[in-house]
Scaffold this motif. Structure first.
Motif, PDB file in Angstrom:
ATOM      1  N   LYS A 209      15.379  -4.688  -7.230  1.00  0.00           N
ATOM      2  CA  LYS A 209      14.252  -3.795  -6.929  1.00  0.00           C
ATOM      3  C   LYS A 209      14.777  -2.360  -6.854  1.00  0.00           C
ATOM      4  O   LYS A 209      15.761  -2.082  -6.155  1.00  0.00           O
ATOM      5  CB  LYS A 209      13.637  -4.214  -5.597  1.00  0.00           C
TER       6      LYS A 209
ATOM      7  N   THR B  78       9.246 -11.156  -2.309  1.00  0.00           N
ATOM      8  CA  THR B  78       9.694  -9.748  -2.396  1.00  0.00           C
ATOM      9  C   THR B  78      10.238  -9.334  -1.034  1.00  0.00           C
ATOM     10  O   THR B  78       9.721  -9.752   0.001  1.00  0.00           O
ATOM     11  CB  THR B  78       8.541  -8.801  -2.802  1.00  0.00           C
TER      12      THR B  78
ATOM     13  N   ASN C  77      12.260  -5.771   1.023  1.00  0.00           N
ATOM     14  CA  ASN C  77      12.693  -4.371   0.943  1.00  0.00           C
ATOM     15  C   ASN C  77      13.615  -4.146   2.140  1.00  0.00           C
ATOM     16  O   ASN C  77      13.738  -5.044   3.001  1.00  0.00           O
ATOM     17  CB  ASN C  77      11.484  -3.418   0.895  1.00  0.00           C
TER      18      ASN C  77
ATOM     19  N   ALA D 146       1.330  -4.705  -4.281  1.00  0.00           N
ATOM     20  CA  ALA D 146       2.135  -4.705  -3.055  1.00  0.00           C
ATOM     21  C   ALA D 146       1.435  -3.893  -1.976  1.00  0.00           C
ATOM     22  O   ALA D 146       0.430  -3.238  -2.243  1.00  0.00           O
ATOM     23  CB  ALA D 146       3.514  -4.125  -3.340  1.00  0.00           C
ATOM     24  N   SER D 147       1.998  -3.987  -0.754  1.00  0.00           N
ATOM     25  CA  SER D 147       1.407  -3.321   0.405  1.00  0.00           C
ATOM     26  C   SER D 147      -0.023  -3.820   0.624  1.00  0.00           C
ATOM     27  O   SER D 147      -0.929  -3.062   0.932  1.00  0.00           O
ATOM     28  CB  SER D 147       1.448  -1.790   0.206  1.00  0.00           C
TER      29      SER D 147
ATOM     30  N   ARG E 232      -2.844  -5.465   2.654  1.00  0.00           N
ATOM     31  CA  ARG E 232      -3.095  -5.523   4.105  1.00  0.00           C
ATOM     32  C   ARG E 232      -4.322  -6.366   4.452  1.00  0.00           C
ATOM     33  O   ARG E 232      -4.481  -6.757   5.590  1.00  0.00           O
ATOM     34  CB  ARG E 232      -3.338  -4.106   4.634  1.00  0.00           C
TER      35      ARG E 232
ATOM     36  N   THR F 255       1.776  -9.747  -3.767  1.00  0.00           N
ATOM     37  CA  THR F 255       2.790 -10.091  -2.769  1.00  0.00           C
ATOM     38  C   THR F 255       2.180  -9.902  -1.394  1.00  0.00           C
ATOM     39  O   THR F 255       1.620  -8.850  -1.080  1.00  0.00           O
ATOM     40  CB  THR F 255       4.120  -9.338  -2.983  1.00  0.00           C
TER      41      THR F 255
ATOM     42  N   PHE G  84       1.718   0.219  -4.485  1.00  0.00           N
ATOM     43  CA  PHE G  84       1.516  -0.044  -3.047  1.00  0.00           C
ATOM     44  C   PHE G  84       0.082   0.305  -2.648  1.00  0.00           C
ATOM     45  O   PHE G  84      -0.198   1.435  -2.230  1.00  0.00           O
ATOM     46  CB  PHE G  84       2.482   0.823  -2.236  1.00  0.00           C
TER      47      PHE G  84
ATOM     48  N   ILE H   5      12.046  -4.996   5.521  1.00  0.00           N
ATOM     49  CA  ILE H   5      11.808  -6.437   5.713  1.00  0.00           C
ATOM     50  C   ILE H   5      13.126  -7.153   6.044  1.00  0.00           C
ATOM     51  O   ILE H   5      13.184  -8.002   6.932  1.00  0.00           O
ATOM     52  CB  ILE H   5      11.157  -7.035   4.433  1.00  0.00           C
TER      53      ILE H   5
END
Ligand code: G3P
Length: 218
Positions: free
Chosen positions: A83, A26, A28, A163-164, A166, A183, A129, A31
């Motif tokens: 996306k 993935t 964005n 996603a997101s 951490r 991801t 996220f 990135i």
């Protein structure tokens, strides 16, 4: 559970692919910007390395712009996924592109309602996220659990991309909640396979082994 890499760094993608951990990628705009390379060129290169889905995000905010960009991006490679941000215009773009067999990933999802809208519009992938929800003092993993249950209730085909991410806890909790995909940023990966007891164990085994071979050689 499928693992996607949340990066556009080619060296990272090649290195982690050797471990059998890359089912997709993935990206964005942030990135892509980090790599300082042409968007189309980098996405095409990633698609040539990774067999699975590779998400590339549109920039336009109007449905007509997103649809136009999405049709163009879809020509770059057979495994590219368009996306699209979670907005009213975005939903229109998702509905139109999916009807043309162009797969979409709805991004910046922060509630069950948003996830449900994305699923109804026909999104192939939905990206809640979790880290950014935790950042505002709420529970990101609760969204994964509840959205998963919602999609199961109505047999939606959309896959959830957690996603997101951490922390190790985010990944573990996403797996327990049954998220289809996680991801993962490249920086988190070594923390997933490393454990101090593993390192201590290796050191101890090697020391014990050395004491045996030292005795044999004396
Ligand atoms: O996949 C979405 C991800 O890139 C966002 O992560 O850490 O910027 O919230 P983060």
């Amino acid at each position: 559970m499928k693992f996607f890499l949340d990066t556009a760094n080619i060296d990272e993608i090649k290195r982690i692919s050797k471990l059998g951990l890359v089912d997709g990628v993935t990206t964005n705009p942030s990135i892509i910007a980090k790599e300082g390379r042409n968007f189309e060129e980098v996405i095409k290169e990633i698609c040539s390395i990774v067999e699975g889905p590779v998400s590339a995000e549109v920039i336009g905010l109007k449905a007509t712009e997103m649809i136009k960009e999405g049709r163009e991006i879809a020509k770059w490679a057979p495994n590219v996924i368009v996306k699209i941000p979670m907005t009213e215009e975005g939903l229109e773009a998702v509905y139109t592109l999916e009807a043309e067999n162009i797969k979409t990933n709805v991004t910046l999802v922060f509630s069950v309602a948003q996830g449900l809208m994305a699923a109804k519009a026909g999104a192939s992938f939905i990206s809640p996220f979790v880290g950014r929800i935790d950042d505002i003092g709420e529970d990101g993993m609760k969204l994964i659990k509840n959205l998963r249950q919602t999609l199961v209730n109505y047999e939606f085909k959309s896959e959830i991309i957690t996603a997101s991410i951490r922390t190790i806890g985010h990944l573990e909790q996403a797996a327990i909640a049954g998220a289809d995909i996680a991801t993962i940023p490249g920086s988190l990966l070594p923390k997933l396979w490393k454990h101090p007891l593993t390192d201590n164990g290796i050191e101890q085994f090697l020391n014990d082994w050395k004491s045996v071979t030292d005795k044999e050689n004396n």
